[in-house]
Write a protein that holds these residues in place. Structure first.
Motif, PDB file in Angstrom:
ATOM      1  N   LEU A   1       0.857  -1.178   0.000  1.00 44.59           N
ATOM      2  CA  LEU A   1       0.000   0.000   0.000  1.00 44.59           C
ATOM      3  C   LEU A   1       0.893   1.228   0.000  1.00 44.59           C
ATOM      4  CD1 LEU A   1      -2.872   1.226   0.192  1.00 44.59           C
ATOM      5  CD2 LEU A   1      -2.602   1.205   2.676  1.00 44.59           C
ATOM      6  N   VAL A   2       0.664   2.127  -0.962  1.00 43.75           N
ATOM      7  CA  VAL A   2       1.464   3.355  -1.078  1.00 43.75           C
ATOM      8  C   VAL A   2       0.519   4.548  -1.126  1.00 43.75           C
ATOM      9  CG1 VAL A   2       3.358   2.158  -2.234  1.00 43.75           C
ATOM     10  CG2 VAL A   2       1.544   3.204  -3.595  1.00 43.75           C
TER      11      VAL A   2
ATOM     12  N   PRO B   1       0.435   7.935  -6.874  1.00 38.18           N
ATOM     13  CA  PRO B   1       0.675   7.189  -8.110  1.00 38.18           C
ATOM     14  C   PRO B   1       2.157   7.037  -8.435  1.00 38.18           C
ATOM     15  CG  PRO B   1      -1.107   8.771  -8.407  1.00 38.18           C
ATOM     16  CD  PRO B   1      -0.498   9.063  -7.072  1.00 38.18           C
ATOM     17  N   GLN B   2       2.958   8.039  -8.092  1.00 41.60           N
ATOM     18  CA  GLN B   2       4.392   7.940  -8.361  1.00 41.60           C
ATOM     19  C   GLN B   2       5.026   6.822  -7.534  1.00 41.60           C
ATOM     20  OE1 GLN B   2       2.764  10.728  -7.475  1.00 41.60           O
ATOM     21  NE2 GLN B   2       2.897  12.061  -9.291  1.00 41.60           N
ATOM     22  N   GLN B   3       4.575   6.711  -6.268  1.00 45.20           N
ATOM     23  CA  GLN B   3       5.084   5.640  -5.418  1.00 45.20           C
ATOM     24  C   GLN B   3       4.584   4.273  -5.897  1.00 45.20           C
ATOM     25  OE1 GLN B   3       7.117   6.029  -2.135  1.00 45.20           O
ATOM     26  NE2 GLN B   3       7.679   7.488  -3.740  1.00 45.20           N
ATOM     27  N   GLU B   4       3.372   4.242  -6.440  1.00 39.66           N
ATOM     28  CA  GLU B   4       2.846   2.999  -7.006  1.00 39.66           C
ATOM     29  C   GLU B   4       3.736   2.508  -8.142  1.00 39.66           C
ATOM     30  OE1 GLU B   4      -1.246   1.307  -9.110  1.00 39.66           O
ATOM     31  OE2 GLU B   4      -0.822   3.453  -9.079  1.00 39.66           O
TER      32      GLU B   4
ATOM     33  N   SER C   1      -1.619  -1.246  -4.111  1.00 39.74           N
ATOM     34  CA  SER C   1      -2.779  -0.366  -4.036  1.00 39.74           C
ATOM     35  C   SER C   1      -2.329   1.032  -3.619  1.00 39.74           C
ATOM     36  CB  SER C   1      -3.807  -0.895  -3.033  1.00 39.74           C
ATOM     37  OG  SER C   1      -4.481  -2.019  -3.549  1.00 39.74           O
ATOM     38  N   VAL C   2      -3.125   2.038  -4.000  1.00 39.32           N
ATOM     39  CA  VAL C   2      -2.822   3.429  -3.681  1.00 39.32           C
ATOM     40  C   VAL C   2      -3.971   4.014  -2.874  1.00 39.32           C
ATOM     41  CG1 VAL C   2      -2.240   5.705  -4.599  1.00 39.32           C
ATOM     42  CG2 VAL C   2      -1.568   3.653  -5.849  1.00 39.32           C
ATOM     43  N   ALA C   3      -3.654   4.727  -1.823  1.00 46.36           N
ATOM     44  CA  ALA C   3      -4.669   5.430  -1.034  1.00 46.36           C
ATOM     45  C   ALA C   3      -4.051   6.702  -0.485  1.00 46.36           C
ATOM     46  CB  ALA C   3      -5.181   4.556   0.105  1.00 46.36           C
TER      47      ALA C   3
ATOM     48  N   ASP D   1     -11.782   6.023   5.962  1.00 48.06           N
ATOM     49  CA  ASP D   1     -12.613   4.904   5.499  1.00 48.06           C
ATOM     50  C   ASP D   1     -12.040   4.283   4.228  1.00 48.06           C
ATOM     51  OD1 ASP D   1     -14.319   5.345   7.612  1.00 48.06           O
ATOM     52  OD2 ASP D   1     -15.805   6.449   6.437  1.00 48.06           O
ATOM     53  N   ALA D   2     -11.638   5.138   3.289  1.00 54.67           N
ATOM     54  CA  ALA D   2     -11.060   4.638   2.039  1.00 54.67           C
ATOM     55  C   ALA D   2      -9.729   3.941   2.294  1.00 54.67           C
ATOM     56  CB  ALA D   2     -10.878   5.791   1.056  1.00 54.67           C
TER      57      ALA D   2
END
Length: 356
Positions: A147-148, A151-154, A166-168, A345-346
């Motif tokens: 989990l990052v 988007p750049q870290q993804e 996943s990105v949050a 929550d997300a």
């Protein structure tokens, strides 16, 4: 779900410990059975030049936190890992690649009995060392997911590893501060604030060179080296009368007063992933001047509750500060306290849901 979190917690300080602890509280409130595995010795001193622990917690301590992990005791990594086999999900809070050897030991002890996720605050550090990339590659090829926070870290996590990513958005995990004893009044103070650990990538030198005439600056936070160089630069630029340096850890009870005494928080970072400082400023009703890096452009409303400048660009940052001081009260009036609930929550869904 039975979830074990592995990461720093009180008496460790700072955003990593706050995030791990708040995540544990939130997961428990969502109905999960949660254990928090923290450290009794997280880093060798030479790898973390700042103050590592504090005497007063910065928030509510998570009940039953275990503090057995030590960088000095690899035998303990395997033992704790075996204990975690009974959990459905084990989450490793990754703040530095220095933690990776311990996490690999834990993974060996878990032996595939539980689903594992690397929660990467930074996939690679802002000031990388030669060992960072191979260590993170080893971790991201052994966990079941990552989990990052951008988007750049993804993209970087997918490049280094083989696990699903996943990105949050990074949710708020702020220290338990209190308002200043005197309420914020109207009118500009002619003073800006630079807050937090001072490291080269955060661009304090750019801010000092960009400071317009008649504007003061308070710098509050631990210096990871460079304090003497900063003092020399302040003297060279003739800013001794306008720049106040407050080096050292800032306890939670002092934060409210620092924000009450400034017109805006300035984040002149050269690079960034996710930061809590924008949210902290908004919690205190203070606008933000930041650079176009990391999550800053999405955290503030350009021309409404903050302004953006180009990273590493003295002229661009000075222009943003000058623009701010044309109508500082308008910017302050439009700051809104963030609603952290939906973001959390997300985040919990991304961590525990089908995405990983």
């Amino acid at each position: 779900m039975r979830i074990a979190l592995v990461g720093p917690a009180f008496p460790y300080k700072g955003g990593g410990a706050q995030h791990t602890t708040e995540l544990a509280h939130r997961l428990r409130a969502a109905g999960h059975e949660v254990a928090l595995e923290s450290w009794k010795a997280q880093y060798p001193g030479f790898l973390y030049p700042g103050q590592q622990t504090i005497d007063v917690p910065e928030g509510e301590v998570f009940p039953g936190t275990r503090r057995e992990l030590s960088w000095r005791r690899p035998d303990g990594w395997l033992r704790v890992g075996r204990r975690l086999r009974s959990y459905d999900l084990v989450v490793f809070a990754v703040l530095s690649s220095v933690q990776v050897p311990a996490y690999l030991g834990l993974l060996r002890g878990i032996g595939g009995a539980a689903r594992t996720v690397a929660l990467c605050h930074n996939v690679l550090p802002h000031e990388p060392k030669p060992y960072d990339r191979p260590l993170m590659r080893a971790l991201l090829r052994r966990v079941d997911g990552a989990l990052v926070h951008s988007p750049q870290q993804e993209e970087l996590a997918r490049l280094l590893g083989t696990a699903p990513v996943s990105v949050a958005d990074l949710p708020a995990h702020l220290p338990a501060t209190r308002p200043a004893e005197e309420p914020v009044g109207s009118g500009a103070r002619g003073r800006l604030l630079f807050f937090g650990i001072v490291r080269p990538y955060k661009g304090l030198d750019v801010l000092l060179r960009a400071l317009p005439d008649g504007v003061g600056l308070t710098v509050a936070g631990e210096f990871w080296g460079g304090l003497d160089d900063t003092r020399a630069l302040v003297a060279e630029l003739g800013l001794r009368e306008r720049v106040e340096l407050l080096p050292g850890y800032v306890p939670a009870e002092r934060i409210g007063g620092l924000f009450a005494a400034c017109d805006a928080l300035v984040l002149p970072y050269r690079s960034a992933t996710a930061s809590q400082n924008v949210l902290m400023a908004f919690e205190h009703g203070v606008p933000v001047i930041a650079t176009r890096v990391g999550g800053f452009p999405s955290q503030l409303r350009e021309g409404v509750d903050g302004l953006l400048a180009d990273p590493g660009d003295v002229v661009s940052l000075r222009e943003a500060i000058v623009r701010f001081y044309r109508e500082p009260e308008r910017f302050r009036a439009q700051v809104r306290r963030p609603d952290h609930g939906p973001v959390w929550d997300a985040y919990l869904l991304a961590l525990t849901g089908a995405g990983l």
